[in-house]
Design an enzyme around this catalytic site. Structure first.
Site, PDB file in Angstrom:
ATOM      1  N   LEU A  80       0.818  -1.212   0.000  1.00  0.00           N
ATOM      2  CA  LEU A  80       0.000   0.000   0.000  1.00  0.00           C
ATOM      3  C   LEU A  80       0.853   1.262   0.000  1.00  0.00           C
ATOM      4  CD1 LEU A  80      -2.912  -0.919   2.432  1.00  0.00           C
ATOM      5  CD2 LEU A  80      -3.035  -0.590  -0.038  1.00  0.00           C
ATOM      6  N   CYS A  81       1.986   1.249   0.732  1.00  0.00           N
ATOM      7  CA  CYS A  81       2.818   2.452   0.765  1.00  0.00           C
ATOM      8  C   CYS A  81       3.402   2.749  -0.609  1.00  0.00           C
ATOM      9  CB  CYS A  81       3.928   2.298   1.806  1.00  0.00           C
ATOM     10  SG  CYS A  81       5.102   0.971   1.457  1.00  0.00           S
ATOM     11  N   THR A  82       3.657   1.698  -1.397  1.00  0.00           N
ATOM     12  CA  THR A  82       4.159   1.891  -2.758  1.00  0.00           C
ATOM     13  C   THR A  82       3.103   2.556  -3.616  1.00  0.00           C
ATOM     14  OG1 THR A  82       5.607  -0.034  -2.585  1.00  0.00           O
ATOM     15  CG2 THR A  82       5.046   0.708  -4.803  1.00  0.00           C
ATOM     16  N   SER A  89       2.514   6.411  -2.138  1.00  0.00           N
ATOM     17  CA  SER A  89       3.543   7.455  -2.110  1.00  0.00           C
ATOM     18  C   SER A  89       4.802   7.167  -2.919  1.00  0.00           C
ATOM     19  CB  SER A  89       3.967   7.718  -0.654  1.00  0.00           C
ATOM     20  OG  SER A  89       2.870   8.083   0.134  1.00  0.00           O
TER      21      SER A  89
END
Length: 736
Positions: A451-453, A456
């Site tokens: 999800l962080c990829t 952001s």
């Protein structure tokens, strides 16, 4: 084909160009480290990729390096693979310019390698020369003995020669075939074993006897397998994609021949064995591409069919289940269906077509999902009746459920699947092999994106497309309209709250959606007025996504930030974002305005033509983009923090006449709905922010729709293999 044996020969000429040897996108991975090293051939660069990202390159491949200090994009290196995460880059001219003997080379954030895919020229021999010096492709790693391979090569060669000399193919006895195979095979063996220790050719007598005893028999699954392989080679010849077979390919199922009763009449499949097939109860799970191929073969083999010798009372029943309906896109690879079947349940249409192949087929179609909730239909009694189950499913959960039922009831299961040009068939037989679930991979999907990829730190096209679909499309055109619909229902029923009031979404955002509805449905009196309102809304969304969001990232992670190891935060697997207004992005901006405005109009049930929106966007885009550039450092207006859901609900009660909305549900195949068009525009804007390559609608449709390219040659091949395994089970195999 000859009984349980199949042969294939390819001659693509003395200079055939393979344009794409694997039909995959050029490999590209982020670099973790680059350093100068000394090798036997001089200085080279040792390139390391990130720990979880193997490079996938082979020695001899060629690459370019991007984002490596002192190396231009035009420099081409030859690869020498070292480990899954490391490879050497060799270029003699570039090596001579390297001043230091060793040490690390500076890389920029987002440094990558890019594979250079080049055509490959391959040479083939004509049949006359190839026969005595054959290249043979192995199809079974349990049957690699050179004597065995040459024996089968010689048997087929003898059959061809006899057919040519006699004008027809006549059966030969085993002794004659053995002598011919021995004579021819000795010459081939002498050539192929020239570099090995001297030894004599020993024909495989068991294989020769089996070949001679079944020359007049055609086994349908074997014909299907060889037909699929030949068709795939024809596609290679036409398209130049994939390396063709060089040059002989032989396949055999000698283990099936040994299980079948020998009648002496060379028919191989005896009347008693055919009766066994006719009396079977077979359950085919799935009537898609593989399911259609399975049903074709089963119907032609006479499985679950009546006959004069067996009668209807003793015939088995073929059951098929599939909850989907036939779509136009299915027709190119699901060969039982025609245009007349579009819209019909797949199981029903497939059974009907199968009975057209074999009118004696006893079959029943189900349109239900196999799951715990349908165990009143597929109950214990149903499973107990089944002789064998053939899986033709496309998801792991359903496969495991079927496997669970087969284990519980002691039923043989044969599972098949495809992934483009790749395919698999797995027989799971009680007390003989492992179960499907035991062999299935429980590891996380390697293509699953963190999800962080997505939020952001995107680095690939797949990341920006998933962001556009799962975050932006879902929020603006699914979730927000759905909450408006909840408000409308609550307002009409005098409810004090809606189901989503406990969600984290600020009430102010929902109030903003109501105000947009008021502007569109009451204040704007013309199509041009509504178009202007929609374009203004899209421009604000653009600022939120591509300008304010970048500002927020830099506030959280400044350019000079370092991590706990002292490494720069913006390095390795983090591409440095930039304000989209820093580049000449007017075409991107306009495409975003049009696609977003059109889709918002659809989701809010606002009448506004595409021409009106395109005209409004064309007029407004240059001025709005200039305004965004001049104010790019200023944060957008903050949401009203004091807004409560009670206030939003009170507002909705006074606006019931404008709350008719249509929350969207992503559909990849209908271009008129604007879904793929918006995701393409939004994803390409996101890609521009991070310096990622742009995509067209075809590529976005494939990614967003999770489309796995299907090849009818592959589905035919795995179906043939599955039915071949079924015949072994029916014949009483103790091993597979």
């Amino acid at each position: 084909t000859r009984g349980v044996f199949g042969g294939l020969f390819c001659d693509f000429g003395d200079s055939f160009t393979v344009q794409d040897k694997d039909a995959k996108p050029a490999k590209a991975e982020l670099l973790a480290r680059v350093e100068v090293v000394q090798t036997n051939s001089g200085k080279a660069l040792l390139v390391r990729t990130l720990e979880d990202n193997p490079h996938g390159l082979h020695s001899g491949d060629r690459v370019r390096l991007r984002g490596v200090q002192g190396i231009g994009d035009s420099v081409i290196f030859t690869v020498k693979a070292k480990t899954p995460q490391a490879f050497e880059c060799h270029n003699a001219i570039f090596a001579s310019s390297i001043t230091k003997d060793s040490g690390r080379v500076q890389t920029l954030p987002g440094a990558t390698f890019l594979e250079i895919k080049e055509p490959v020229v391959v040479k083939y021999q004509p049949l006359k020369e190839a026969l005595l010096a054959p290249d043979m492709v192995a199809t079974d790693f349990g049957k690699l003995d050179l004597n065995r391979q040459i024996t089968l090569h010689a048997c087929f060669h003898h059959g061809y020669r006899r057919g040519q000399s006699a004008g027809k193919e006549e059966a030969s006895d085993a002794e004659t075939l053995f002598d011919a195979a021995k004579s021819f095979g000795e010459n081939v063996y002498a050539f192929l074993s020239a570099r090995k220790a001297k030894s004599r050719f020993k024909p495989d007598s068991k294989l020769v006897r089996a070949f001679a005893s079944s020359e007049e028999t055609q086994i349908l699954p074997i014909a299907t397998i060889m037909g699929a392989l030949a068709a795939q080679e024809a596609l290679k010849a036409i398209t130049g994609v994939f390396v063709p077979v060089r040059q002989f390919l032989y396949f055999d199922a000698l283990e099936l021949h040994e299980l079948l009763p020998q009648n002496g009449d060379k028919t191989l499949l005896s009347a008693e064995f055919k009766q066994r097939l006719q009396s079977m109860n077979v359950f085919v799970v799935g009537a898609g591409a593989i399911g259609c191929e399975l049903l074709k073969i089963l119907a032609a083999l006479g499985v679950s069919s009546t006959s004069e010798s067996i009668g209807e009372d003793r015939s088995g029943k073929l059951c098929v289940t599939d909850m989907d309906t036939v779509e136009v896109s299915n027709l190119s690879r699901q060969m039982l269906f025609t245009e007349d079947d579009v819209g019909k349940p797949k199981a029903t249409a497939a059974v009907s077509a199968s009975q057209g192949i074999n009118p004696q087929l006893q079959a029943k179609a189900f349109t239900k999902k196999l799951a715990a909730e349908t165990e009143d239909i597929f109950d214990h009694k149903f499973w107990q009746k089944q002789s064998l189950v053939l899986n033709a499913l496309d998801n792991l959960e359903a496969r495991r459920y079927v496997d669970q039922q087969c284990v519980r009831h002691g039923i043989p299961l044969i599972d098949s699947g495809t992934l483009g040009a790749k395919g698999s068939t797995q027989p799971c037989v009680p007390r003989i092999s492992e179960t499907y679930s035991n062999g299935a991979d429980d590891a996380p999907d390697k293509d699953q994106i963190a999800l962080c990829t997505i939020h952001s730190f995107p680095t690939r096209v797949e990341h920006v497309v998933q962001w556009a679909k799962d975050i932006v499309f879902q929020s603006e055109f699914v979730d927000k309209p759905a909450r408006v619909r909840e408000l409308a229902e609550a307002a009409a029923s005098d409810a004090v709250k809606t189901p989503s009031m406990d969600d984290e979404e600020p009430a102010a955002e929902l109030l903003g959606e109501l105000r947009l509805l008021v502007d569109l449905k009451t204040k704007a009196q013309s199509a041009d007025g509504r178009a202007a309102v929609l374009v203004e809304w899209a421009s604000k969304l653009y600022r939120d996504l591509y300008i304010d969001a970048v500002e927020a990232i830099f506030k959280q992670h400044p350019l000079d930030e370092v991590d706990e190891d002292g490494e720069k935060f913006w390095s390795n697997d983090r591409l440095l974002p930039r304000h989209l207004v820093q580049v000449d992005d007017l075409p991107l901006f306009e495409a975003f305005l049009v696609s977003a405005a059109m889709l918002k109009a659809r989701a809010l049930r606002v009448e506004c033509s595409e021409a009106s929106i395109e005209s409004a966007a064309a007029q407004a885009a240059p001025q709005r983009l200039a305004a965004l550039r001049s104010n790019q450092g200023r944060a957008g207006p903050s949401p009203e923090s004091a807004v409560t859901y009670e206030r939003v609900l009170d507002t909705a009660r006074s606006l019931t006449e404008v709350l008719d909305v249509d929350p969207q549900s992503f559909e990849k195949d209908d271009d008129s709905n604007g879904h793929v068009k918006f995701i393409t525009a939004a994803g390409n804007c996101r890609a521009a922010v991070y310096g990622i390559s742009q995509s067209d609608m075809l590529e976005v449709r494939r990614i967003a729709g999770a489309i796995v390219p299907a090849m009818v040659t592959t589905t035919a091949l795995v179906a043939g293999l599955a039915v071949l395994e079924m015949l072994k089970v029916v014949a009483g195999a103790n091993s597979l």
